[in-house]
Design a protein around this motif. Sequence first.
Motif, short mmCIF file in Angstrom:
data_model
loop_
_atom_site.label_atom_id
_atom_site.label_comp_id
_atom_site.label_asym_id
_atom_site.label_seq_id
_atom_site.Cartn_x
_atom_site.Cartn_y
_atom_site.Cartn_z
N VAL A 251 -11.06 9.28 -4.90
CA VAL A 251 -9.55 9.90 -5.17
C VAL A 251 -8.70 9.57 -5.24
CG1 VAL A 251 -8.46 11.78 -6.05
CG2 VAL A 251 -10.78 12.17 -5.56
N GLU A 252 -8.13 9.33 -4.45
CA GLU A 252 -7.16 8.53 -3.89
C GLU A 252 -6.92 6.79 -3.95
OE1 GLU A 252 -5.30 9.34 0.56
OE2 GLU A 252 -5.72 12.00 -0.30
N LYS A 253 -8.00 6.46 -4.14
CA LYS A 253 -8.14 4.66 -4.54
C LYS A 253 -7.41 3.64 -3.66
CE LYS A 253 -10.56 6.21 -8.08
NZ LYS A 253 -10.89 6.12 -9.91
N ARG A 254 -7.74 2.65 -3.45
CA ARG A 254 -6.83 1.31 -3.14
C ARG A 254 -5.80 0.98 -4.87
NH1 ARG A 254 -9.09 -2.73 0.60
NH2 ARG A 254 -8.28 -2.16 2.09
N LYS A 255 -4.98 1.10 -4.51
CA LYS A 255 -4.05 0.47 -5.66
C LYS A 255 -4.83 -0.49 -7.31
CE LYS A 255 0.41 2.13 -4.60
NZ LYS A 255 2.09 1.00 -4.44
N SER A 256 -5.34 -1.67 -6.44
CA SER A 256 -6.01 -2.57 -6.53
C SER A 256 -7.65 -2.23 -8.07
CB SER A 256 -5.82 -4.07 -5.62
OG SER A 256 -7.13 -3.93 -4.66
N TYR A 257 -8.12 -1.23 -7.03
CA TYR A 257 -9.41 -0.62 -7.92
C TYR A 257 -8.31 0.56 -8.52
CZ TYR A 257 -10.98 -3.96 -3.97
OH TYR A 257 -11.34 -4.80 -3.65
N ARG A 258 -7.93 0.71 -8.68
CA ARG A 258 -6.81 2.70 -9.56
C ARG A 258 -8.31 2.38 -10.86
NH1 ARG A 258 -3.43 -0.68 -9.78
NH2 ARG A 258 -1.79 -1.32 -12.13
N ASP A 259 -8.63 1.74 -11.44
CA ASP A 259 -8.79 1.82 -12.54
C ASP A 259 -10.59 1.97 -12.77
OD1 ASP A 259 -6.89 1.25 -14.49
OD2 ASP A 259 -6.72 -0.44 -14.15
N GLN A 260 -11.11 1.57 -11.09
CA GLN A 260 -12.22 1.97 -11.31
C GLN A 260 -13.54 3.40 -10.53
OE1 GLN A 260 -14.16 -1.40 -8.84
NE2 GLN A 260 -13.39 -2.74 -9.60
#
Length: 226
Positions: A28-37
């Motif tokens: 849910v929180e995700k890494r910024k570089s993968y936020r759209d995945q």
Amino acid sequence: MKLHVLMDEVCACRACHRLVAWRERVGVEKRKSYRDQEYWARPVPAFGDPHARLLVLGLAPAAHGANRTGRMFTGDRSGDFLYAAMHRAGFATQPTSTARGDGLELRDAWVTAAVKCAPPDNKPLPPERDACSAFVLRELRLLPNLRVILCLGGFAYDAALRLLRDAGAAVPQPAPRFGHGVRVAVPGAPSLLCSYHPSQQNTFTGRLTPAMLDDVFAAAREMIAD
């Protein structure tokens, strides 16, 4: 078919509350570089050739690697390092592993982990390791051609020793200490071969180099042939 059923069971597991909470929080929180995945955020199934003679055993999925992509050692630097070496050794059809469905296939190799869910700080607790051991033990039993288990890191080596003992194998007592390139013959069971884990901590510092990992896969080929 039995391996397929087992992997479905793995993906549905919610036995370890701490791991379930962590893997889903990361998704849910995700890494910024993968936020759209969309993150996989579930236990990660094993991957490879059901006729494999080599099993590659890791520690656990990486939070933003396999926990994101849903395939072991896929989508992070550790996987880049590992699959490049497996490709050079002829165990993988391509040197990269970026996502499920990217065309990668394994030849004579099966990749799995001692713990199926991403753990906080990459450190599973002993009860979490033990909860997953039944899955890995069933994998071993459903891979009848296995000759060698390549243990990536000390955690995987300890897990492999426990698994073989649980399977009734005559594991040497005391077992040799973990070290890069260490080989352990186990009568009536797959032999063990050790390598430093291809983590960034090891590869960026030069503790594990491409040449060192190539030597390990060459040793695996030799042990399979023997």
